[in-house]
Motif scaffolding. Structure first.
Motif, short mmCIF file in Angstrom:
data_model
loop_
_atom_site.label_atom_id
_atom_site.label_comp_id
_atom_site.label_asym_id
_atom_site.label_seq_id
_atom_site.Cartn_x
_atom_site.Cartn_y
_atom_site.Cartn_z
N GLU A 241 -53.32 -75.65 54.60
CA GLU A 241 -54.65 -76.10 54.21
C GLU A 241 -55.14 -77.26 55.09
O GLU A 241 -55.89 -78.13 54.65
N SER A 242 -54.73 -77.26 56.34
CA SER A 242 -55.05 -78.38 57.25
C SER A 242 -56.54 -78.56 57.48
O SER A 242 -57.00 -79.66 57.80
N HIS A 243 -57.30 -77.49 57.33
CA HIS A 243 -58.72 -77.60 57.66
C HIS A 243 -59.48 -78.49 56.68
O HIS A 243 -60.55 -79.01 57.03
N LEU A 244 -58.95 -78.71 55.50
CA LEU A 244 -59.65 -79.54 54.52
C LEU A 244 -59.58 -81.03 54.87
O LEU A 244 -60.62 -81.70 54.89
N PRO A 245 -58.40 -81.62 55.16
CA PRO A 245 -58.44 -83.01 55.62
C PRO A 245 -59.18 -83.16 56.94
O PRO A 245 -59.85 -84.17 57.17
N HIS A 246 -59.07 -82.15 57.80
CA HIS A 246 -59.84 -82.19 59.05
C HIS A 246 -61.33 -82.37 58.79
O HIS A 246 -62.01 -83.11 59.49
#
Length: 490
Positions: free
Chosen positions: A236-241
């Motif tokens: 789910e890296s795209h959310l903090p990004h």
């Protein structure tokens, strides 16, 4: 592709994996019609991955939910939605086939479905029905728009509807710079979704994109704060990004760096678990996270950290950092003979190293593959050959294009910031007044950028103007080991 039974093992492993940072773990939930608690958990995992743009893992989770409960029609809806929700990659040849198959499977399992589920499945069926891709997006958006108007009490319906509308719209601002009616509808839906469910990941995600496009980034600070506040399981890296999009727009570079470093760590933890559809999909976004890390670090002058951040990454990312730091010999030593963007970077490095012939050769190689930045490259080549007026004309055209068609997203050209390059060229040519105007305009787009603040101070100093405020801002924001010079910019 994984066998259908494998995702269960992967999900168990992920549940035991430590989160990349402390804080409450992000979650998504949409109650669906199943008596199997595990199927509900799998559906919720798929939903979270949808909202995190890990469409590959979303398909895995929804397929696993359907395996647990074959009559769960929403699990087939989820598989079809996975191949359309990502606004950056809403359609692929394989996805079109998968989507049509998922719709057919869903229609075959409607015996116990509610009218609401039937309506959602028929809406996504329009996305994979007859007509051109544009027509099908429009049909799906219209169906979701109509459905969401009658279901204002479901945050996920409102969020999915907003994503559907986004993919159907080519323009979000009218000629006066105001939000179009459809942009307004999306914002209303997302705002309503967050009233109903303040932690809805998808609503925060899309609201950031929407307000950024509407030039209202400050209004999305609460969304960035929300996405910044959670820990995320791998994948789910795209959310903090996404929080970094707003920190870039409001000049919070430390927060931009921190959130995207978390995203990079999340990627690495995810890739370490295997190479299934979810990992393969998120490789599309890994460099995007690194772009923001490198952009923030080099903006603040934390150059050694920038080099270290990409030391184990691919050659092209290392090239980009080297180009940003004007390490032209290093740029030219990476992947020699390659075309496209590599040749473009080699051409810039050659031109700025005084190798006119090498620059021409690399520029021709870049253009042979249709590399898009021709006008900027032409300007740099002219600048290297002492053709000042030609260079300024071309760089001005590139700058105007960046402000309008490209929208000025920092990651679009962070390694060769176009506005900064144009302003430096003006200042170097003795045109301090227009250089001041460009530096000031860029600071409106990218506040607190010390490189731009230093340039503004120099442009004002060259005109005999008071440069104290710009100089003080630069000193407050610059973290480099030495002061900037004109040669460091651009």
């Amino acid at each position: 592709m994984r066998r259908l039974g494998v995702p269960f093992a992967a999900i168990v492993l992920l549940a035991a994996s430590p989160a990349p940072q402390a804080g409450p773990e992000a979650h998504a939930h949409w109650a669906v019609a199943t008596d199997d608690a595990k199927a509900q958990d799998l559906f919720d995992r798929g939903l979270a991955m949808l909202y995190a743009f890990d469409a590959g893992e979303a398909r895995v989770a929804f397929a696993a939910a359907a395996q647990r409960d074959p009559d769960l029609a929403m699990a087939y809806w989820g598989q079809a939605e996975a191949d359309t929700i990502d606004i950056n990659e809403p359609s692929t040849r394989e996805g079109e086939v998968r989507g049509r198959h998922a719709v057919a499977e869903g229609r075959a399992h409607l015996a116990h479905a509610s009218p609401e589920v039937r309506a959602l499945l028929e809406a996504i069926a329009k996305r994979y029905g007859k007509g051109s891709l544009k027509e099908r997006y429009a049909s799906y958006a219209d169906a979701m728009s109509a459905y969401s108007k009658a279901h204002r009490d479901d945050p996920n319906v409102l969020t999915v509807s907003a994503f559907a509308i986004w993919n159907a719209e080519d323009v979000l601002l009218d000629r006066r710079g105001a939000a179009t009616p459809k942009a307004g509808e999306m914002l209303d839906d997302l705002d309503r979704a967050l009233v109903l469910e303040p932690a809805n990941l998808g609503a925060h995600h899309l609201r950031i994109h929407l307000l950024e496009m509407l030039r209202r980034a400050k209004d999305a600070v609460p969304d960035a704060e929300a996405l910044d506040s959670y820990s995320y399981p791998p994948g789910e890296s795209h959310l903090p990004h996404m929080a970094g999009h707003i920190w870039a727009r409001v000049g919070e570079y430390d927060r931009l760096i921190d959130d995207n470093e978390r995203a990079v760590e999340n990627d690495r933890a995810w890739f370490a678990l295997g190479n299934g559809p979810g990992q393969q999909y998120m490789k599309l976004y890994h460099d995007h996270d690194l772009d923001f890390v490198a952009y923030g670090l080099t903006t603040e002058g934390r150059n050694d950290e920038a080099r270290a951040a990409v030391a184990t990454e691919d050659a092209r990312m290392q090239m980009r950092v080297a180009l940003r730091l004007h390490e032209y010999a290093r740029v030219r030593g990476i992947e020699p003979g390659k075309g496209g963007d590599v040749a473009f970077m080699h051409a810039i490095a050659a031109a700025r190293s005084g190798d006119a012939e090498g620059a021409k050769t690399e520029a021709a190689r870049a253009r042979k593959e249709g590399y898009a930045d021709d006008v900027f490259l032409t300007g740099v080549l002219a600048q290297a050959q002492g053709q000042t007026e030609t260079a300024l004309r071309d760089l001005e055209r590139a700058y105007d294009d960046n402000k309008t068609r490209l929208g000025g997203d920092p990651k679009t050209s962070w390694e060769l910031p176009i506005g900064e390059n144009y302003a430096v060229a003006l200042l170097s040519a003795g045109k301090a007044a227009p250089a001041e105007s460009v530096f000031a305009a860029e600071l409106m787009r990218y506040p607190n950028d010390p490189r731009l603040e230093w340039g503004l101070a120099e442009a004002r100093k060259a005109q005999g103007k008071d440069d104290a405020a710009a100089r003080a801002a630069y000193r407050a924001h610059w973290k480099g080991t030495r002061d900037l010079t004109l040669a460091d910019l651009g």
